[in-house]
Design an enzyme around this catalytic site. Sequence first.
Site, PDB file in Angstrom:
ATOM      1  N   HIS A 218       0.829  -1.198   0.000  1.00 29.48           N
ATOM      2  CA  HIS A 218       0.000   0.000   0.000  1.00 29.48           C
ATOM      3  C   HIS A 218       0.862   1.247   0.000  1.00 29.48           C
ATOM      4  CE1 HIS A 218      -3.453  -2.388   1.746  1.00 29.48           C
ATOM      5  NE2 HIS A 218      -3.916  -1.838   0.659  1.00 29.48           N
TER       6      HIS A 218
ATOM      7  N   GLU B 290      20.444 -14.581 -22.372  1.00 35.13           N
ATOM      8  CA  GLU B 290      21.243 -13.827 -21.388  1.00 35.13           C
ATOM      9  C   GLU B 290      22.485 -14.591 -20.955  1.00 35.13           C
ATOM     10  OE1 GLU B 290      18.617 -12.731 -18.173  1.00 35.13           O
ATOM     11  OE2 GLU B 290      17.633 -14.669 -18.156  1.00 35.13           O
TER      12      GLU B 290
ATOM     13  N   ASP C  30      22.284  -9.680 -17.522  1.00 37.94           N
ATOM     14  CA  ASP C  30      22.999 -10.923 -17.244  1.00 37.94           C
ATOM     15  C   ASP C  30      23.985 -11.254 -18.360  1.00 37.94           C
ATOM     16  OD1 ASP C  30      22.300 -11.966 -14.698  1.00 37.94           O
ATOM     17  OD2 ASP C  30      20.264 -12.221 -15.435  1.00 37.94           O
TER      18      ASP C  30
ATOM     19  N   CYS D  21      15.431  -6.660 -23.537  1.00 36.26           N
ATOM     20  CA  CYS D  21      14.711  -6.194 -22.346  1.00 36.26           C
ATOM     21  C   CYS D  21      15.651  -5.859 -21.197  1.00 36.26           C
ATOM     22  CB  CYS D  21      13.652  -7.201 -21.901  1.00 36.26           C
ATOM     23  SG  CYS D  21      14.338  -8.762 -21.363  1.00 36.26           S
TER      24      CYS D  21
HETATM   25  C1  PEP Z   1      18.600  -9.122 -17.820  1.00 33.67           C
HETATM   26  O1  PEP Z   1      19.340  -9.964 -17.315  1.00 33.67           O
HETATM   27  O2  PEP Z   1      18.983  -8.264 -18.637  1.00 33.67           O
HETATM   28  C2  PEP Z   1      17.183  -9.092 -17.461  1.00 33.67           C
HETATM   29  C3  PEP Z   1      16.322  -8.324 -18.100  1.00 33.67           C
HETATM   30  O3  PEP Z   1      16.791  -9.838 -16.396  1.00 33.67           O
HETATM   31  P1  PEP Z   1      17.077  -9.420 -14.855  1.00 33.67           P
HETATM   32  O4  PEP Z   1      17.681  -8.059 -14.868  1.00 33.67           O
HETATM   33  O5  PEP Z   1      15.784  -9.467 -14.157  1.00 33.67           O
HETATM   34  O6  PEP Z   1      18.032 -10.489 -14.442  1.00 33.67           O
HETATM   35 MG    MG Z   2      18.482 -11.629 -16.251  1.00 28.00          MG
END
Ligand code: PEP
Ligand code: MG
Length: 538
Positions: free
Chosen positions: A186, A428, A452, A499
């Site tokens: 919250h 990754e 990663d 991502c």
């Molecule tokens: C990454 O490794 O780039 C990723 C998006 O995953 P996380 O940062 O959650 O490990």
């Molecule tokens: Mg990752």
Amino acid sequence: MATLQGRVISEGMVVAPVFVYEKFSLDKLNYEAGSADEELAKYEDALKVATSQLKELFIKALKELGRDKSLLFEVHQMLIQDDDFKDEVRNLIKDGLDAPHAVQKAGQTFADMMLAIDDDYMQQRALDFKDISNRLIRILANVESNTEILEPAIVVADDLEPSETVTFPKDKILGFVLRQGSANSHTAILARGMNVPALIQTPLKQNSVKTGDTVILDAVDGCFITEPSAEQLAEYNDKIAKRKAMLAELKQYLNGPSLTKSGKAIKLYNNIGSLEDIKSVLENGAEGVGLFRSEFLYMGRSSLPTEEEQTKIYTKALQALDGKPLIVRTMDIGADKQVACLRLKKEANPALGKRAVRICLDDKRLFKDQLKALLRASVAGKLSIMVPMIISVDEVRQCKEILAECREELKAANQPFSENIPFGIMIETPAACILADDLAKEVDFFSVGTNDLTQYTLACDRQNDAVAYLYDDTNPAVLSLMKMVAEAANQNGIWAGVCGELASNSEITSTLISYGYTELSISPAKTPIIRRAIAKTE
Ligand code: PEP
Ligand code: MG
């Protein structure tokens, strides 16, 4: 001077003094207990005072934060008057406890009871029972809540209860920095409602800042700088001014589509860690969610989220996105994201140990709960499933087999699910890059996790400050692997996106597009910035 990383729950940047908020501890109170009758009378008086305080808080929240956020205090009024709760306190006093300890014990018992119920709403009430208990204890022990901020400041605390958050004078709050906290709490929702920058899970040592110290809160890049140097202050004052100007200019990039100069469409998505983050996805004009870090649903709780509970969350997420795509990454548990109730063994090298898909393939039941929840939610919108930390074709095939088993079991149970759920993997690890051509034949899409990928390619722990100078996601070794991955995807007719944090770097946007990436998933606040970078790409 120290720079600490925290998790952004509300974006913004500010240079300001801090206000250190400390909770009182029942053990340190100088409370003079009387006879059982006297303690009972004190409790009844405290109950009256608390109820009238909660009424006032409700009115204050209604005026300052709106109907939605004020409802909480209506709930608190109900809970504090709950007959079972009141009887529990009275019985404990009759059994010999003084009033504050009786309230504390009853509050804990009721909070535990709520946590044991397999229902989102009831579990959230656990915090509320703790909150009302603390209110009663403060009244009984005559301890003021120290939320009296005189000058505008950034509040620093271990964690905050919702009623503490709302008791701070709104016009004096410039931000929040919490050592603990969860994005779903919250408090986080209230902080976002106040529209001030806020960080949670910030590893700030006790007594390392005091009220009045000037600090820098950067809730865009997720850092908190104590004892800043004159250069840092100048740098941030400049950044804040530029951010203001940029936000004004960026308004034109708030809505999609995201097109390059030649008209090529790039899917511009966001990374989220909770259902609540979708608000910011929509506000910042992203076209979907490219990474829902589902492991956050497992963290900071005493039991694992059930299939039922997860089905509800993913369904709500799809409904909130109203037709926009949602890519859920299956749990990336392990390494820095520990889930206490899984009781995983301590490892010497957790980033290279049992994490993510390795845990899922080892504990099929755990994995199946999540996959079935995702399948069941899929009827509510455009869902894709993505698995992290893949290093081999065999792992992908095992995941697909388990997914097929889940489909069969749901069919047998007459549970509907969508037949067309794109299945992708995160790239990754260097192994996944090298095997990208084979992996592409198994899946519908790739999403590169550069955070990663950088740590594994450069053999450089992403958590370790001592090697931070080596950690560079634009290192040519990382970029070469990324180029290979996009080429393998394109040759096999699947799409590839990014991502990891690199996708939020507007200097690299055109490079990623030139490699063949057609999706970028970034933090919500960066959406207009990257849409502008896409528009400037040839
Ligand atoms: C990454 O490794 O780039 C990723 C998006 O995953 P996380 O940062 O959650 O490990
Ligand atoms: Mg990752």
